[in-house]
Design an enzyme around this catalytic site. Sequence first.
Site, mmCIF file in Angstrom:
data_model
loop_
_atom_site.group_PDB
_atom_site.id
_atom_site.type_symbol
_atom_site.label_atom_id
_atom_site.label_comp_id
_atom_site.label_asym_id
_atom_site.label_seq_id
_atom_site.Cartn_x
_atom_site.Cartn_y
_atom_site.Cartn_z
ATOM 1 C CG HIS A 145 7.751 4.782 0.896
ATOM 2 N ND1 HIS A 145 7.541 5.879 1.692
ATOM 3 C CD2 HIS A 145 7.594 3.709 1.703
ATOM 4 C CE1 HIS A 145 7.293 5.478 2.927
ATOM 5 N NE2 HIS A 145 7.306 4.161 2.961
ATOM 6 C CG HIS A 160 0.016 0.252 2.475
ATOM 7 N ND1 HIS A 160 0.709 -0.780 3.080
ATOM 8 C CD2 HIS A 160 0.380 1.383 3.121
ATOM 9 C CE1 HIS A 160 1.453 -0.289 4.050
ATOM 10 N NE2 HIS A 160 1.282 1.022 4.105
HETATM 11 O O1 3AM Z 1 4.071 2.603 4.453
HETATM 12 P P1 3AM Z 1 5.204 2.212 5.310
HETATM 13 O O2 3AM Z 1 5.395 0.729 5.398
HETATM 14 O O3 3AM Z 1 6.462 2.923 5.004
HETATM 15 O O4 3AM Z 1 6.380 2.335 8.855
HETATM 16 C C1 3AM Z 1 4.975 2.320 9.041
HETATM 17 C C2 3AM Z 1 4.230 2.031 7.763
HETATM 18 O O5 3AM Z 1 4.856 2.762 6.737
HETATM 19 C C3 3AM Z 1 4.478 3.703 9.350
HETATM 20 O O6 3AM Z 1 3.108 3.665 9.041
HETATM 21 C C4 3AM Z 1 2.891 2.690 8.025
HETATM 22 C C5 3AM Z 1 1.836 1.729 8.481
HETATM 23 O O7 3AM Z 1 2.232 1.104 9.665
HETATM 24 N N1 3AM Z 1 4.692 4.087 10.738
HETATM 25 C C6 3AM Z 1 4.734 3.276 11.809
HETATM 26 N N2 3AM Z 1 4.960 3.998 12.934
HETATM 27 C C7 3AM Z 1 5.057 5.295 12.552
HETATM 28 C C8 3AM Z 1 5.275 6.516 13.226
HETATM 29 N N3 3AM Z 1 5.442 6.557 14.561
HETATM 30 C C9 3AM Z 1 4.898 5.356 11.141
HETATM 31 N N4 3AM Z 1 4.932 6.496 10.461
HETATM 32 C C10 3AM Z 1 5.151 7.623 11.164
HETATM 33 N N5 3AM Z 1 5.313 7.651 12.498
#
Ligand code: 3AM
Length: 184
Positions: free
Chosen positions: A121, A38
């Site tokens: 991304h 996603h």
């Molecule tokens: O889309 P991606 O996989 O890059 O890394 C987590 C994931 O990103 C991010 O939110 C998405 C869904 O879990 N994520 C997790 N903790 C976070 C935080 N504290 C975060 N993004 C920003 N702040």
Amino acid sequence: MLRLFTGIRLPARLPERLARMRDYNLPGAAWEMRENLHLTLRFIGDVDEGMADDLDAVLGRVQSPGFTLTLKGTGAFGGENPRVLWAGVAESAGLRELQKKLDAACLPLCGPDSHARFMPHITLARLEGTSPQMVADYLERTSRFEEQPFGVRSFTLFTTRDGGKRKWYEPLRDYHFAQNPEML
Ligand code: 3AM
């Protein structure tokens, strides 16, 4: 408590294509399940049910004329200690506009996003102890990655479910943009 974030779902053909970019010879790479692929728009964090309802109301008022997205290129976060391998997204003013609106909509309820800058991304793999050279080689091999554009006419509220070793992202609700006959 629910762990929430907003994002964009990918049309069915793309997870299939992205799954082909897995390279199981990359030590320390945990490849995302294709159902998890996603594009994150705005991380929200842990909220209780009441807050989730408030957020739902706020998100329902976010509108966009819609736009097209093209997955293009690959990259890694973490520099000398690479943590995440991702597929990129060609620059899109419509995407940035939507992300800004969501950020502003979430701000009063959730506070600022911990990621200061939006870097669109699609996470392909999380890395642990993978050598920067091997990551560089992977990026070199995949640098010409580009897919056909797709139209975005909604965004989605996801919750992160924790199944022990594996976590997965469950769509809770899709927010469709108002119809715009001039869109594709
Ligand atoms: O889309 P991606 O996989 O890059 O890394 C987590 C994931 O990103 C991010 O939110 C998405 C869904 O879990 N994520 C997790 N903790 C976070 C935080 N504290 C975060 N993004 C920003 N702040």
